[in-house]
Structures are given as structure tokens and as C-alpha cells.
Scaffold this active site. Structure first.
Site, PDB file in Angstrom:
ATOM      1  N   CYS A  94       0.842  -1.199   0.000  1.00  0.00           N
ATOM      2  CA  CYS A  94       0.000   0.000   0.000  1.00  0.00           C
ATOM      3  C   CYS A  94       0.875   1.246   0.000  1.00  0.00           C
ATOM      4  O   CYS A  94       2.105   1.161  -0.001  1.00  0.00           O
ATOM      5  CB  CYS A  94      -0.918   0.011   1.225  1.00  0.00           C
TER       6      CYS A  94
ATOM      7  N   ASP B 108      11.737  24.343 -31.727  1.00  0.00           N
ATOM      8  CA  ASP B 108      12.422  23.192 -32.306  1.00  0.00           C
ATOM      9  C   ASP B 108      13.911  23.402 -32.515  1.00  0.00           C
ATOM     10  O   ASP B 108      14.615  22.478 -32.914  1.00  0.00           O
ATOM     11  CB  ASP B 108      11.791  22.818 -33.650  1.00  0.00           C
TER      12      ASP B 108
ATOM     13  N   ASP C  55       7.402  29.429 -31.367  1.00  0.00           N
ATOM     14  CA  ASP C  55       8.470  29.871 -32.251  1.00  0.00           C
ATOM     15  C   ASP C  55       7.909  29.861 -33.674  1.00  0.00           C
ATOM     16  O   ASP C  55       6.931  29.171 -33.950  1.00  0.00           O
ATOM     17  CB  ASP C  55       9.664  28.917 -32.126  1.00  0.00           C
TER      18      ASP C  55
ATOM     19  N   CYS D 161       3.601   1.675   2.583  1.00  0.00           N
ATOM     20  CA  CYS D 161       4.880   0.978   2.321  1.00  0.00           C
ATOM     21  C   CYS D 161       5.807   1.854   1.494  1.00  0.00           C
ATOM     22  O   CYS D 161       6.990   2.015   1.821  1.00  0.00           O
ATOM     23  CB  CYS D 161       4.623  -0.336   1.582  1.00  0.00           C
TER      24      CYS D 161
ATOM     25  N   ASP E 162      16.020  27.935 -29.188  1.00  0.00           N
ATOM     26  CA  ASP E 162      14.811  27.919 -28.357  1.00  0.00           C
ATOM     27  C   ASP E 162      15.061  27.302 -26.982  1.00  0.00           C
ATOM     28  O   ASP E 162      14.207  27.394 -26.101  1.00  0.00           O
ATOM     29  CB  ASP E 162      13.692  27.114 -29.053  1.00  0.00           C
TER      30      ASP E 162
END
Length: 703
Positions: free
Chosen positions: A13, A598, A415, A16, A602
């Protein structure tokens, strides 16, 4: 810094997992330890490698759990429920059914009373064989001065069984009240709940297993015009691989010969096959179409795209969302509080005048009904399902924090080049006699606009220099030239001013070329917007998310593209190093900002944003800086990723609500004697299963 990944056994559980985290985080040189109950793994970040993996495993074992190093991330096991567990469950249910039958038949006026010795005969195997498995974990919890579900079950079933033995043999009552059915039924129902839970979790991890199955075990090595089947782990970079029609591509590589169409849908979410010919890149795990291909291997093993995707998803599923911290804190103190409530229930009913056996049974019911499993599973199962369905559609979520925060995004900065546009710029003006000079300066450059200046006969460039965000310069055949934007020029630009403005008003980027004395020429460079850019922007606006365009282009050029796709706010003439500052300004105004890019330029803005999206076709730097990678260079994936986040967060909130609500209602009902242990055991099992099943509903999501 080093990170150790460990497979944990013995957890039952959330208490633990919280206990293991507490033990590990107290160790010297441990920076941070995180334990995921759903996949039973621990991620331990250590400050230096003087703290070995074996030291950490020893510490976990002393806490009463098992730990082994996780195998290489891509090698994920099937995780199917153990058949032995199923046989044990069937045996327990077979023995328990006759015990609970009288209780079921009683409301219908049927008396199916069993003799006490028969009840003992049926309950004893369950108590010895099945319930025994809870004791080692319960004892470990006691030694660690904590508690877990196993402790609650062990105390509850042992109390019910022990009380029944006493009532059967220690009293003179001819019809003693026996609770053998309670001890057997609770154990059986707990085992049933865990088995159903494991079956459900198996469905949650289906996305990972589907990706793993994409990778063939062997490859056809093509050497000296002969093909040889070899294990995939024997392939090295540079090997030639033969791929027949309909086969999975085993490695990342480039096509040397042949033409075909490749299905990359399991990696990118794109259903249409992609044409491949000489020089094209292919990705391991994709499916070859009708053609025969010979591919030169460029990456193998962990370096392949597929392996990195699997590792990224596993990392996201193993990470913890901020919202889980509340559940973890509660789970850490939950079991001791439940034990205290059970003790108060026992004393309270005794003082109230109830018989000892009734007081004990009410206390047992409190112990049985209170299971912190649902709390521990509420968040990770939803995250696993959310990241899995995202991967199916080409959206790779790197960590749970990005998944949670994406739910709150109210501003998205795009961008321009390669994100909203195709990233394939072309010269839109007359090339003129100076074109080859410009092309020679651009030759070898990685800047997106350099692609618009192809040349087969470049002139040698000396004294080359690049100024980020402005342009380049160099000497060709004894003359020094500068190429770039208007700010990069030193000569008078007025002669080309009117023409430049015309180009900019038409949405073109203007590239200027000068020598040591004057402006020689300008070039209009155009890049068309992607088909889905307008649709992506409109979807964001419909969700009250503000789209913004950021670009190094002039204001006119940037605004032209922005108006084409429906963006109203534009940041133009922004240098790469200044993109991050624009993100910070919006954050200071209270916005939750996502950055979509990309390129290498950036990366700072991606790192600064609350959530960052990198196009999978972009630079490695951008992808590593981003929290979410879009496997297709398609802006429509941005609103889809946000939608996945919202749906996942909704499931997390639903799961946590029901986990808390269940205990808030069930605990008082058990303490006031309104439930019996059998019903409590069933409700406890149902709570965990319902949380996992609710998370599984995310698999039905479609863009």
C-alpha cells in the site's frame, strides 16, 4: 550525481512506499528518493557514487522489503499476474464460500448453519497458507515503528480467527458466536482485490509493452551480397541491414538503396505511411511497406529513438506529480491513526456494555476497512494511463510534473520557423548575380534560412564569423562580406528600403548582403505555414488559452504570419538569448506559460517556461530541454497534449476524492458497528480496483 533504479518487492500500500522513501531520504548522500507503488520501482538520486547500489538495497531490505536493480529500461517484463496467485485465490474462494453462505442465506429465511469444527476445518487452511503471507511484511512494519495494509489485515484476521478459536474451545456456550467466515473472507477478498488490481495495472502499462514489441529480436545483416540473421545486440553502427516488405525495421539508419513506404504510426501517431528512398532516415520499430530496403545503421541499443521513447515514458510513469505529495503525507500517518481508532473502538464498545466478542469484531472491522492502497494508486495509475495514451498519438511526456502543470496552461508561445511554418524556406525574389556569394557564406550553416541558399559551387570563405540573431560575415576572394538582417549591416540601407518593406509586408523575411562599401542585394525568403497551424491556434483560443508568436523576424514579417494563423500577439525582432526573458515577463504577470520550439536557439526559453514542447524533428538540445516532445512536427499536437493533461488531472482528482471519501465514510461506519468484517473486506478490495479501473478509462481518449 547518479541515479539508481530498483525494483521493489513486498509493498502492499501507499504506507509501504512512503516508508521506503523516508528510509532512503534519511541516508547520507541521497539527494532524493521516489518510490512508485503502481510500478513497484524506486528512483534514487545520489550525490556521488561512493554510496553504492548495494548499500541502498541493503537499507531497503532492513526496512522489510526486497530490492533488485531494474534491468535495462527497454527490457520491461510482461507483468502478467502470477498463475500461482490465481490458484491460491481460487482455493481460498472455494473454502470461504461455504463459510459466508449462511450469512447470505439468512435474509431469505434459510438456515445453513455449519458446525463449529467444520467452520474451523474450512478456515484453517486459509489462515495458515494465505494469511501467512501478510505476517512478514506486518512484522517488518512493526520493527520500523510504522504500519501498512498487511499489518491491518494481519491484526484483523488473526483477531477474528483467534476470537473464534476461543469461543469454540474456551467457553461452555453450546452455540458460540464464531467469526471464522470473517477471517477467511477478509483474506480472500484482499487477495481478490490485489489480483484484480494487478490485472488492471497490466492494462495501464500496455503502451510500454506495445512499444517494446516493435523491436525485432534479430536483424538481417547484409554483407558481401549475403544476408545473415543475427541477434539485434550484435549489430553495430555502420552495419548494412536488409529489410523485407512487411517487416519491422530493427535499427535507426539511413536508406542506402531501395524505395518503400514506412508505417511510423506507433512512434509518431501519424497513420499515413511515409515515403522512403536513398538518404532518408528510418526509425527502428517502424514497419516497412511494399519495398525492399538496405539501411546503414546509425544507432543501436539505448541510442535508438525507440529506446529513448520507452525510457522517457518509463521515466514519466516512475516520477511523481506534485499533487501526490498530499496523498503521501496522509499515507505515512494513516495506518497508525487507524490502529488508534481501532483501539478506541474496542475500548468504547466495551465501556458501552457490549460483549467482548462484539467489541473485538467492531475493532477488526475498522482495521479491515481502512486500506491506504487507493490513496497510493490514485495518482500513479492515472499518470501511467495518461502518458501511455499520449505516446500512442505521438506525444511523449517526460515527467509527471509537466503533465500536471500542462493542465493549468493559459499562454502558449510559438516559435515561428519550423514550428508554425514548414521550416523549408525558399528564395521568393530574383536570385541575381550576388546569389552565389550569399550561398557560399551560408554553405554549411545550420540556420534554418541557410536552406534557402543552395549552391553546387561554393566559394571558399575565410575569416568566417557568426553573430547570433543577426547574421554572418567572411572573406571571399579577398573581399569581406556581411549577410544577415538589417541590424547586421554597416552600410546605408536606404537604397533598398522601399523594396525591403514591400517584401516584409508580403510576409517574407529579408536577408541583406553588403561588401565593405555598400549594400549589394537583398533576398526575400519565404516559408509557408503548416496546414494545421491555424487549426491549432483556433483550438487553443476556444479553450481560453492565449497563443503568442515569437520570432527574430521584423515586426511586419512576423505579424503577417501571425494574422494568417489567427495569432493576435507578436514578439518580433527577438534575439535567441532574449526569448527566455519574454517567457519570464509573462510568468511575472501571473501567466502559466508553455513554450513551443524546435531549434537550439529555443532551448533557454524552453527551459524557462512552465511547460515546454519540442518538435521531435527539431534539435537534440531543444528536445532535452523540453518536458513534452511532439514526435510529429505538427502544432496540432500542442492542444492535444494539453487536453491529455486535463483529462489525466481530472482522473487524479476523481481518484483522490473517492479514496478520501471512502475512508471518511467507511471508518466511522465501522467504528459504530454498522459494518461487519466481510463487507469491510469487500469494500476495501473494491476501492483499489475502482481507482485503477477509473484510470484505465483514459485509454479511451482520442484526439
Amino acid at each position: 550525481m547518479a541515479t539508481y533504479k530498483l525494483q521493489i518487492t513486498g509493498m502492499s500500500c501507499a504506507a509501504c512506499s512512503a516508508r521506503i522513501e523516508k528510509v532512503l531520504n534519511r541516508m547520507d548522500d541521497v539527494e532524493e528518493a521516489s518510490v512508485n507503488l503502481a510500478i513497484e520501482q524506486a528512483n534514487v538520486l545520489v550525490r556521488n557514487e561512493t554510496l553504492s547500489q548495494d548499500d541502498i538495497i541493503t537499507k531497503i531490505e532492513k526496512a522489510g522489503f526486497g530490492a533488485t536493480p531494474v534491468e535495462d529500461a527497454p527490457k520491461q517484463e510482461e507483468e502478467k499476474p502470477n498463475s500461482n496467485e490465481l490458484y491460491l485465490l481460487i482455493g481460498c474462494l472455494a473454502l470461504t464460500t461455504p463459510l459466508v453462505a449462511p450469512m447470505i442465506a439468512m435474509p431469505f429465511g434459510k438456515d445453513l448453519h455449519l458446525d463449529g469444527l467444520i467452520q474451523l476445518f474450512l478456515a484453517l487452511p486459509v489462515q495458515i497458507v494465505a494469511t501467512y503471507r501478510f505476517y512478514p511484511s506486518a512484522w517488518g512494519a512493526l520493527k520500523g515503528l510504522t504500519g501498512n495494509m498487511d499489518l491491518l489485515v494481519a491484526i484483523g484476521t488473526t483477531a477474528a480467527f483467534g476470537l473464534s478459536l476461543y469461543m469454540l474451545f474456551g467457553t461452555t456456550d453450546t452455540h458460540p458466536a464464531l467469526y471464522f467466515e470473517a477471517s477467511a473472507a477478509v483474506t480472500s477478498l484482499v487477495l481478490l482485490g490485489k489480483w484484480l488490481e494487478n490485472r488492471a495495472k497490466h492494462g495501464v502499462t500496455q503502451a510500454i509493452r506495445a512499444l517494446i514489441k516493435l523491436r525485432p529480436e534479430t536483424a538481417r545483416k547484409f554483407e558481401n551480397n549475403r544476408e545473415t540473421n543475427v541477434p539485434i545486440n550484435e549489430i553495430i553502427v555502420g552495419d548494412k541491414i536488409l529489410i523485407k516488405p512487411g517487416e519491422h525495421i530493427p535499427v535507426d539508419g539511413t536508406v542506402l538503396s531501395g524505395e518503400s513506404e514506412v508505417d511510423e504510426s506507433m512512434l509518431t501517431g501519424e497513420s499515413l505511411p511515409v515515403a522512403k528512398a536513398f538518404g532518408a532516415k528510418v526509425t527502428g520499430g517502424s514497419v516497412n511497406g511494399s519495398g525492399l530496403l538496405i539501411v546503414k545503421t546509425t544507432s543501436v541499443g539505448k541510442e535508438t529513438v525507440l529506446s529513448k521513447i520507452i525510457e522517457m515514458i518509463q521515466g514519466a510513469q516512475a516520477s511523481k506529480a506534485p499533487v501526490q505529495k498530499l496523498a503521501d503525507k496522509i499515507a505515512a500517518v494513516f495506518v497508525p491513526i487507524v490502529c488508534l481508532i481501532a483501539l478506541v473502538t474496542l475500548i468504547g464498545w466495551t465501556l458501552y456494555g457490549a460483549t467482548l466478542d462484539q467489541a473485538i469484531i467492531n475493532a477488526v472491522t475498522v482495521l479491515v476497512i481502512a486500506c491506504p492502497c487507493a490513496l497510493g494508486l490514485a495518482t500513479p495509475t492515472a499518470i501511467m494511463a495518461g502518458t501511455g495514451v499520449g505516446a500512442k498519438y505521438g506525444i511523449l511526456i517526460k515527467d509527471a510534473q509537466s503533465l500536471e502543470i500542462a493542465n493549468q496552461i493559459d499562454t502558449v508561445i510559438f516559435d515561428k520557423t519550423g514550428t508554425l511554418t514548414e521550416g523549408k524556406p525558399q528564395i521568393a525574389s530574383e536570385r541575381g548575380k550576388y546569389f552565389n556569394i550569399a550561398a557560399s557564406l551560408q554553405h554549411g550553416s545550420e540556420h534554418p534560412l541557410a536552406k534557402a541558399f543552395p549552391t553546387d559551387s561554393p566559394i571558399t570563405v575565410e575569416n568566417f564569423k557568426a553573430t547570433t540573431g543577426h547574421g554572418i560575415e567572411g572573406s571571399l576572394e579577398g573581399t569581406h562580406y556581411r549577410l544577415g538582417n538589417r541590424k547586421h549591416m554597416k552600410a546605408d540601407t536606404s537604397a533598398f528600403q522601399e523594396q525591403a518593406e514591400t517584401f516584409e509586408n508580403d510576409g517574407f523575411s529579408v536577408i541583406w548582403l553588403e561588401n565593405e562599401a555598400q549594400i549589394l542585394s537583398i533576398f526575400a525568403v519565404g516559408d509557408t505555414s503548416k496546414e494545421t497551424s491555424t487549426q491549432a491556434v483556433n483550438i487553443l483560443k476556444s479553450k481560453n488559452i492565449n497563443p503568442i508568436l515569437i520570432s527574430g523576424d521584423t515586426q511586419r514579417t512576423a505579424e503577417k504570419l501571425a494574422s494568417q494563423v489567427g495569432i493576435e500577439t507578436t514578439f518580433a525582432e527577438v534575439l535567441p538569448q532574449d526569448k527566455a526573458s519574454h517567457v519570464s515577463k509573462l510568468q511575472k504577470q501571473g501567466a502559466v506559460v508553455a513554450m513551443v520550439g524546435d531549434g537550439v536557439n529555443d532551448a533557454p526559453a524552453l527551459a524557462t517556461a512552465d511547460v515546454s514542447f519540442a518538435m521531435g524533428t527539431g534539435s537534440d538540445v531543444a528536445i532535452h530541454s523540453a518536458g513534452i516532445t511532439l514526435m510529429r512536427s505538427d502544432p496540432i499536437l500542442v492542444p492535444q497534449a494539453i487536453e491529455i493533461s486535463k483529462e489525466t488531472y481530472k482522473k487524479i482528482k476523481q481518484n483522490l476524492f473517492w479514496a478520501f471519501f471512502y475512508n471518511v465514510i467507511a471508518l466511522p461506519a465501522a467504528a459504530f458497528g454498522l459494518l461487519n468484517p466481510v463487507i469491510a473486506g469487500g469494500a476495501m478490495a473494491l476501492s483499489s480496483v475502482s481507482v485503477v479501473t477509473n484510470s484505465l478509462l483514459l485509454k479511451r481518449w482520442k484526439p
